[in-house]
Every structure is written in C-alpha cells, then in structure tokens.
Design an enzyme around this catalytic site. Structure first.
Site, mmCIF file in Angstrom:
data_model
loop_
_atom_site.group_PDB
_atom_site.id
_atom_site.type_symbol
_atom_site.label_atom_id
_atom_site.label_comp_id
_atom_site.label_asym_id
_atom_site.label_seq_id
_atom_site.Cartn_x
_atom_site.Cartn_y
_atom_site.Cartn_z
ATOM 1 N N ASP A 243 34.846 27.896 29.187
ATOM 2 C CA ASP A 243 35.485 26.809 28.639
ATOM 3 C C ASP A 243 34.730 26.285 27.335
ATOM 4 O O ASP A 243 33.582 26.898 27.252
ATOM 5 C CB ASP A 243 35.732 25.717 29.439
ATOM 6 C CG ASP A 243 37.267 24.943 29.019
ATOM 7 O OD1 ASP A 243 37.304 24.616 27.753
ATOM 8 O OD2 ASP A 243 37.923 24.800 29.919
ATOM 9 N N ARG B 212 37.192 43.372 50.567
ATOM 10 C CA ARG B 212 38.172 44.151 51.150
ATOM 11 C C ARG B 212 37.763 45.168 52.104
ATOM 12 O O ARG B 212 38.228 45.226 53.189
ATOM 13 C CB ARG B 212 39.342 44.682 50.435
ATOM 14 C CG ARG B 212 40.269 43.396 49.916
ATOM 15 C CD ARG B 212 41.071 43.782 48.637
ATOM 16 N NE ARG B 212 40.309 43.639 47.210
ATOM 17 C CZ ARG B 212 40.687 43.983 46.256
ATOM 18 N NH1 ARG B 212 42.019 44.395 46.270
ATOM 19 N NH2 ARG B 212 39.823 44.017 45.152
ATOM 20 N N LYS C 234 33.534 31.346 38.053
ATOM 21 C CA LYS C 234 33.514 31.824 36.813
ATOM 22 C C LYS C 234 33.948 30.891 35.620
ATOM 23 O O LYS C 234 35.104 31.208 34.869
ATOM 24 C CB LYS C 234 34.687 33.099 36.631
ATOM 25 C CG LYS C 234 34.241 34.200 37.730
ATOM 26 C CD LYS C 234 35.048 35.382 37.597
ATOM 27 C CE LYS C 234 34.713 36.620 38.270
ATOM 28 N NZ LYS C 234 34.765 36.342 39.868
ATOM 29 N N LYS D 62 30.636 34.545 49.622
ATOM 30 C CA LYS D 62 31.190 34.303 48.364
ATOM 31 C C LYS D 62 32.623 33.417 48.554
ATOM 32 O O LYS D 62 33.412 33.777 49.277
ATOM 33 C CB LYS D 62 31.616 35.558 47.366
ATOM 34 C CG LYS D 62 32.011 35.239 46.215
ATOM 35 C CD LYS D 62 32.649 36.292 45.305
ATOM 36 C CE LYS D 62 34.160 36.298 45.811
ATOM 37 N NZ LYS D 62 35.014 37.027 44.919
#
Length: 238
Positions: A64, A215, A61, A32
């Site tokens: 708008d 993580r 993401k 990603k």
C-alpha cells in the site's frame, strides 16, 4: 524429529482447523500464518502459537502507500512474531517507512522486533506472466534480484524469493540477508500452482535460510509422516 529450517504454512480457513493441525504436528517449531487464516481468526491464532512456544511467520504481504503500510507494520510488530512480509513493489518510500514502523511498534510493545522481509516475485508468477500480464520487461531472475537489492538498501532484513533465484540473491546480498523460499516441492508431491520450484534439499543447498512448505505436508494423507520425510531429507544437507 524437528527441523528449524522448515516453516509449515497454516493455510487453513479457521482457528479450529489451525489448532487441530498444530496439535497433529507437535514437532513443528515454526508456523506461517497467512491472509486467509489471519483474516478469519485475527491475532487469536498468534496467541495460540505463542502459548505453545512456536515461532511465527506472519505473512500478510503488505502492499500500500507508505503511510498505510507503516501503520500496518507498527501494529503487526506489536504481536511479537519472528518474521513478517511486505511487497517490494510497494516502493522505496514504503519499504523505508515499514522498517521504521516495525522498530517503533516493537519498542512500544516491549517485544523483540520481527525481521521484515520483502516479497520479490510471487512463486505462482512465471516468466511469461511477468512479461505478458504484468508488462515488466526485465528477465524474472534479474527483476527478483532488483527487488531484493532495493529492500536491502532500505534496511530490510531479507527477502522472499523462489528457489530458482535464491543462489543469485545469496551471492549478491550476502550471508546476513535472510532468504525465505516458498514454492518448495519434494519430488513426491504435486506442484500445484507453483511455477518456479525446487526440492527442499536443493533449495537449502542453493542458499535458502528457511523453506515455507504447506500442502505437501498439510494436505498429505498423513501429515506427520510427510513432515518427517521432508525433515529426514534435509538431515543429509550440509
């Protein structure tokens, strides 16, 4: 060891750090690329990943007005990535425009169109925050389902949701709707800022197609061992 259901998050600040991590985790097939890295490196990191025959989740993401997200999606589709995201809260018109633009951009570039998936509710948002901070009166699972159903109605290929909502979305949206779950945490990893989480095996059993894990792998003392440990846990999931 490989596991094609795990997307490892390249949440690092620059291209050099990303390449070091990719080289360290050679058996990872799906990566990603999010806002931080793409803002820092631009399309260069996508070229690096493609040169290594890796699959790419471009997680920017978009959120708008319809014309703007259409332009962004048209450009992003030309990169030949596998998945990309838009916020469902951009609304029906923006979702429809984005989907059409993805098709246009990929045709113009001569590449396979990416699957466009809608972000329902960020996994860092709790039910309390949804109600008190965002002033949304719906219960969180209901709201996530509404966002996913709207995306499906507008022709999108899937949705991003927390593991806690994935079973309901799978049941309602069907088997062909791609469901991607971030916020997945093994029992031995810290939760961090994730508020709505399950273990990797629980999320897959609940109906997720892909898990985004960052993580717990990338910040581990030994990332390769963490990757192998999670992959091994998933081999037992039917």
């Amino acid at each position: 060891m490989t596991n094609n259901k795990i997307i490892v998050a390249l949440d690092v600040p620059d291209t050099e750090s990303a390449i070091a991590l990719i080289d360290k985790l050679e058996s990872v097939t799906f990566w990603k690329v999010g806002l931080e890295l793409f803002t820092s490196s631009g399309p260069k990191i996508l070229e690096v990943l493609k040169s290594r025959q890796k699959r790419i989740f471009l997680d920017l993401k978009f959120h708008d007005i319809p014309n703007t997200v259409a332009g962004a999606c048209r450009a992003a589709a030309s990169y030949g990535v596998d998945l990309m995201t838009i916020h469902a809260t951009s609304g029906r018109d923006a979702l429809k425009a984005a989907k059409e633009a993805v098709e246009e951009g990929s045709v113009q570039a001569g590449v396979k169109p990416p699957k466009l998936i809608a972000v329902t509710v960020l996994t860092s948002i709790s039910a309390r925050q949804l109600a008190l901070d965002l002033k949304i009166p719906s219960e969180l699972p209901e709201y996530a389902l509404d966002m996913a159903m709207m995306a499906q109605e507008m022709g999108l290929d899937g949705a991003v949701c927390s593991p806690l909502e994935v079973a309901q979305l799978r049941q309602i949206c069907g088997d062909d709707f791609v469901l991607v779950c971030p916020g997945v945490r093994p029992t031995w990893a810290e939760a961090g800022d994730q508020k709505r989480s399950l273990t990797p095996s629980q999320a897959i059993q609940a109906g997720a197609d892909y898990l985004v894990i960052g993580r717990p792998i990338t910040a581990a003392a030994e990332p390769e061992l963490a990757w192998k440990r999670i992959s091994q846990e998933l081999t037992t999931v039917a």
